[in-house]
Design a protein around this motif. Structure first.
Motif, PDB file in Angstrom:
ATOM      1  N   PHE A 127       0.787  -1.234   0.009  1.00  0.00           N
ATOM      2  CA  PHE A 127       0.128  -0.153   0.024  1.00  0.00           C
ATOM      3  C   PHE A 127       0.933   1.430   0.043  1.00  0.00           C
ATOM      4  CE2 PHE A 127      -2.298  -3.438   2.074  1.00  0.00           C
ATOM      5  CZ  PHE A 127      -3.601  -3.384   1.462  1.00  0.00           C
ATOM      6  N   GLU A 128       2.315   0.995   0.728  1.00  0.00           N
ATOM      7  CA  GLU A 128       2.713   2.218   0.657  1.00  0.00           C
ATOM      8  C   GLU A 128       3.592   2.814  -0.607  1.00  0.00           C
ATOM      9  OE1 GLU A 128       6.421   3.885   3.553  1.00  0.00           O
ATOM     10  OE2 GLU A 128       5.546   1.964   3.750  1.00  0.00           O
ATOM     11  N   ILE A 129       3.995   1.916  -1.530  1.00  0.00           N
ATOM     12  CA  ILE A 129       4.338   2.370  -2.790  1.00  0.00           C
ATOM     13  C   ILE A 129       3.389   2.908  -3.841  1.00  0.00           C
ATOM     14  CG2 ILE A 129       4.040  -0.106  -3.977  1.00  0.00           C
ATOM     15  CD1 ILE A 129       6.546   0.368  -5.212  1.00  0.00           C
ATOM     16  N   LEU A 130       2.321   2.545  -3.437  1.00  0.00           N
ATOM     17  CA  LEU A 130       1.005   3.223  -4.457  1.00  0.00           C
ATOM     18  C   LEU A 130       0.848   4.481  -3.636  1.00  0.00           C
ATOM     19  CD1 LEU A 130      -1.350   0.302  -4.518  1.00  0.00           C
ATOM     20  CD2 LEU A 130       0.088   0.926  -6.341  1.00  0.00           C
ATOM     21  N   LYS A 131       0.890   4.668  -2.615  1.00  0.00           N
ATOM     22  CA  LYS A 131       0.801   5.808  -1.816  1.00  0.00           C
ATOM     23  C   LYS A 131       1.827   6.993  -2.201  1.00  0.00           C
ATOM     24  CE  LYS A 131       2.505   6.894   2.053  1.00  0.00           C
ATOM     25  NZ  LYS A 131       3.697   7.536   2.497  1.00  0.00           N
ATOM     26  N   VAL A 132       3.044   6.544  -2.156  1.00  0.00           N
ATOM     27  CA  VAL A 132       4.234   7.227  -2.460  1.00  0.00           C
ATOM     28  C   VAL A 132       4.039   7.775  -3.811  1.00  0.00           C
ATOM     29  CG1 VAL A 132       6.749   7.247  -2.765  1.00  0.00           C
ATOM     30  CG2 VAL A 132       5.674   6.544  -0.667  1.00  0.00           C
ATOM     31  N   ARG A 133       3.866   6.979  -4.834  1.00  0.00           N
ATOM     32  CA  ARG A 133       3.823   7.393  -6.073  1.00  0.00           C
ATOM     33  C   ARG A 133       2.614   8.333  -6.473  1.00  0.00           C
ATOM     34  NH1 ARG A 133       6.216   2.303  -9.728  1.00  0.00           N
ATOM     35  NH2 ARG A 133       8.235   2.192  -8.613  1.00  0.00           N
ATOM     36  N   SER A 134       1.591   8.080  -5.906  1.00  0.00           N
ATOM     37  CA  SER A 134       0.181   8.994  -5.766  1.00  0.00           C
ATOM     38  C   SER A 134       0.671  10.451  -5.220  1.00  0.00           C
ATOM     39  CB  SER A 134      -0.654   8.725  -5.285  1.00  0.00           C
ATOM     40  OG  SER A 134      -1.269   7.134  -5.843  1.00  0.00           O
ATOM     41  N   GLN A 135       1.562  10.440  -4.389  1.00  0.00           N
ATOM     42  CA  GLN A 135       1.860  11.647  -3.854  1.00  0.00           C
ATOM     43  C   GLN A 135       2.907  12.481  -4.776  1.00  0.00           C
ATOM     44  OE1 GLN A 135       3.426  10.302  -0.162  1.00  0.00           O
ATOM     45  NE2 GLN A 135       1.698  11.086   0.873  1.00  0.00           N
ATOM     46  N   VAL A 136       3.715  11.580  -5.371  1.00  0.00           N
ATOM     47  CA  VAL A 136       4.745  12.425  -6.497  1.00  0.00           C
ATOM     48  C   VAL A 136       4.137  12.693  -7.592  1.00  0.00           C
ATOM     49  CG1 VAL A 136       6.848  11.866  -7.831  1.00  0.00           C
ATOM     50  CG2 VAL A 136       6.755  10.963  -5.676  1.00  0.00           C
ATOM     51  N   ASN A 137       3.139  11.897  -7.838  1.00  0.00           N
ATOM     52  CA  ASN A 137       2.091  12.538  -9.277  1.00  0.00           C
ATOM     53  C   ASN A 137       1.577  13.834  -8.771  1.00  0.00           C
ATOM     54  OD1 ASN A 137       0.776  11.881 -11.995  1.00  0.00           O
ATOM     55  ND2 ASN A 137      -0.817  12.050 -10.555  1.00  0.00           N
ATOM     56  N   SER A 138       1.085  14.156  -7.819  1.00  0.00           N
ATOM     57  CA  SER A 138       0.350  15.279  -7.498  1.00  0.00           C
ATOM     58  C   SER A 138       1.212  16.508  -7.543  1.00  0.00           C
ATOM     59  CB  SER A 138      -0.156  15.161  -6.047  1.00  0.00           C
ATOM     60  OG  SER A 138       0.728  15.063  -5.225  1.00  0.00           O
ATOM     61  N   ALA A 139       2.854  16.395  -7.350  1.00  0.00           N
ATOM     62  CA  ALA A 139       3.739  17.660  -7.411  1.00  0.00           C
ATOM     63  C   ALA A 139       4.397  17.390  -8.865  1.00  0.00           C
ATOM     64  CB  ALA A 139       4.362  17.479  -6.384  1.00  0.00           C
ATOM     65  N   SER A 140       3.956  16.618  -9.810  1.00  0.00           N
ATOM     66  CA  SER A 140       4.573  16.579 -10.947  1.00  0.00           C
ATOM     67  C   SER A 140       3.870  17.387 -12.287  1.00  0.00           C
ATOM     68  CB  SER A 140       5.153  15.151 -11.147  1.00  0.00           C
ATOM     69  OG  SER A 140       5.836  14.530 -10.249  1.00  0.00           O
ATOM     70  N   ARG A 141       4.598  17.798 -13.240  1.00  0.00           N
ATOM     71  CA  ARG A 141       3.911  18.050 -14.329  1.00  0.00           C
ATOM     72  C   ARG A 141       4.296  17.247 -15.420  1.00  0.00           C
ATOM     73  NH1 ARG A 141       5.245  23.105 -14.309  1.00  0.00           N
ATOM     74  NH2 ARG A 141       3.494  24.030 -13.602  1.00  0.00           N
ATOM     75  N   VAL A 142       3.525  16.541 -16.007  1.00  0.00           N
ATOM     76  CA  VAL A 142       3.953  15.551 -16.933  1.00  0.00           C
ATOM     77  C   VAL A 142       3.308  16.141 -18.335  1.00  0.00           C
ATOM     78  CG1 VAL A 142       3.581  13.238 -17.876  1.00  0.00           C
ATOM     79  CG2 VAL A 142       3.728  13.756 -15.397  1.00  0.00           C
ATOM     80  N   ARG A 213       2.167   4.415 -11.579  1.00  0.00           N
ATOM     81  CA  ARG A 213       1.501   4.515 -10.187  1.00  0.00           C
ATOM     82  C   ARG A 213       0.483   3.615  -9.995  1.00  0.00           C
ATOM     83  NH1 ARG A 213      -0.237   8.885 -13.345  1.00  0.00           N
ATOM     84  NH2 ARG A 213      -2.446   9.209 -13.167  1.00  0.00           N
ATOM     85  N   LYS A 214      -0.199   3.164 -10.950  1.00  0.00           N
ATOM     86  CA  LYS A 214      -1.316   2.258 -10.737  1.00  0.00           C
ATOM     87  C   LYS A 214      -0.643   0.800 -10.142  1.00  0.00           C
ATOM     88  CE  LYS A 214      -4.361   4.609 -13.824  1.00  0.00           C
ATOM     89  NZ  LYS A 214      -5.271   4.621 -15.048  1.00  0.00           N
ATOM     90  N   ALA A 215      -1.370   0.153  -9.550  1.00  0.00           N
ATOM     91  CA  ALA A 215      -1.235  -1.148  -9.129  1.00  0.00           C
ATOM     92  C   ALA A 215      -1.108  -2.157 -10.230  1.00  0.00           C
ATOM     93  CB  ALA A 215      -2.276  -1.787  -8.135  1.00  0.00           C
ATOM     94  N   SER A 216      -1.925  -2.020 -11.243  1.00  0.00           N
ATOM     95  CA  SER A 216      -1.980  -2.557 -12.604  1.00  0.00           C
ATOM     96  C   SER A 216      -0.561  -2.637 -13.450  1.00  0.00           C
ATOM     97  CB  SER A 216      -3.049  -2.699 -13.307  1.00  0.00           C
ATOM     98  OG  SER A 216      -3.169  -1.322 -13.882  1.00  0.00           O
ATOM     99  N   ASP A 217      -0.329  -1.071 -13.535  1.00  0.00           N
ATOM    100  CA  ASP A 217       1.043  -0.930 -14.360  1.00  0.00           C
ATOM    101  C   ASP A 217       2.366  -1.210 -13.561  1.00  0.00           C
ATOM    102  OD1 ASP A 217      -0.735   0.149 -16.106  1.00  0.00           O
ATOM    103  OD2 ASP A 217      -0.531   2.263 -15.273  1.00  0.00           O
TER     104      ASP A 217
END
Length: 378
Positions: A127-142, A213-217
């Motif tokens: 659960f933590e790796i999914l949480k961390v990558r979601s947090q990074v995505n919120s501060a990233s401009r792709v 960042r998704k579990a399936s990916d």
């Protein structure tokens, strides 16, 4: 009838514990987001502040970006804290067995806490790796440089490993131009390049963590083992945290009992004769213990957060196993999962994490006692 009452009592405690964990996680989650972004966004020559990251998240994702990944952390916290306190209670009951005073020594609380931390890390890591990558995505401009007309042309390997991901066709054309000096030119060089997993971005670089960042990916590209990325540093962090948390909490709890026993006539012969402490005192002791434990284990938390933001496809992991790739670093760093490049970054965000951990521990214990009193009164 007794069995029915016992089941009702167990359900009451389970509901109260889940509600207290959810409440504390939701109230302190913005601090966790800022802490994670400081850990993964800082470099040797770049130290980000909480104000800078707060403004960046609000500009890119709004206020809701501070709560990206909240659901994943809540699920992980409920399971992790349940295993933490469950294992600790089982081991502490083993230590207290046969003692008249029903007492646990500080050293015993430390050892039981370390064992509880291992169980917590194993359950909460996915659960933590999914949480961390979601947090990074919120501060990233792709931004995507791929024209809309070219997004239809996607290599089969990309569709298998990353659903909905489109390689950078401009970079692929550039790579094709670099290879055009060869005598035997491939009839479809662009298509051939796309068949190689390491050319998914078109430049040979790995996909951004925001694209995985998704579990399936994560499972498709990096494998099931990626859900436990940074397990060594996670076990070191949680075992140190829980060991110090429970031992300091036991020490403070006993000190408050001794203070309460001063002046009692006749002097109490056991802790049961002193009586229970107030919920506020127990909550304050938990908050202080959480702060000390977070400060002691923060370096391992940084190592785990940074490792979870590294995209490592399955074919690279397989190559490392076949080539018997040696993990860099000293013996202690290898044992605890700390990368040598992160030696000067291990204490970034420590003040944010200590504040968050102390506040969360106070809220969890305090709201738990309030919920139990509310349910029991009815």
């Amino acid at each position: 009838m007794n069995e029915l009452l016992q089941n009702h009592l167990f359900a009451t405690h389970a509901i109260a514990a889940s509600a207290s964990v959810t409440l504390a996680t939701a109230l302190t989650y913005p601090l966790d987001t800022i802490k994670t972004l400081i850990q993964v966004g800082s470099g040797p020559s770049k130290q980000l502040t909480a104000t800078q990251l707060l403004n960046r998240v609000q500009n890119l994702s709004g206020n809701s970006g501070l709560y990206s990944g909240l659901g994943w952390l809540t699920y992980g916290r409920i399971l992790g804290l349940g295993s933490r306190f469950g294992v600790y209670e089982i081991l502490s009951a083993f230590y207290k067995d046969g003692r008249e005073d029903n007492y646990v020594y500080v050293s015993e609380a430390f050892m039981a806490g370390m064992a509880a931390g291992v169980a917590e890390s194993l359950l909460s890591s996915p659960f933590e790796i999914l949480k961390v990558r979601s947090q990074v995505n919120s501060a990233s401009r792709v931004t995507s440089t791929t024209p809309i007309t070219e997004k239809r042309i996607v290599a089969p390997v990309v569709t298998r490993l990353l659903h909905g991901y489109t390689p950078d066709m401009k970079a692929l054309n550039h790579s094709d131009g670099l290879l055009s000096i060869l005598n035997a030119k491939h009839p479809n060089m662009i298509g051939a390049l796309q068949e190689y997993p390491w050319m998914m971005t078109g430049s040979g670089r790995l996909p951004s963590v925001c694209d995985v960042r998704k579990a399936s990916d994560i499972i498709s590209l990096e494998g099931w083992g990626a859900l436990w990325r940074g397990l060594r540093s996670g076990i070191a962090r949680d075992s140190v945290f829980c060991g110090i948390f429970f031992s300091s909490w036991q020490f403070l709890h006993q000190a408050m009992l001794n203070w309460k026993a001063v002046g009692m006539d006749p002097p109490p012969r056991s802790d049961e004769e002193i009586g229970p402490l107030s919920p506020l005192a127990v909550s304050v002791a938990a908050g202080v213990s959480g702060t000390l434990a977070a400060a002691a284990s923060h370096s391992f938390d940084t190592a785990k957060s940074r490792s979870e933001c590294a995209v490592l496809p399955k074919f690279i992991s397989m190559e490392r196993r076949l080539l018997k790739w040696k993990v860099p670093g000293k013996r202690f760093e290898k044992l605890t999962g700390i990368h040598p490049a992160d030696r000067n970054l291990l204490y970034r965000g420590i003040w944010v994490r200590t504040a968050r951990s102390g506040l969360a521990s106070f809220l969890i214990v305090g709201s738990y006692f309030l919920a139990i009193d509310h349910f029991v009164s009815y």
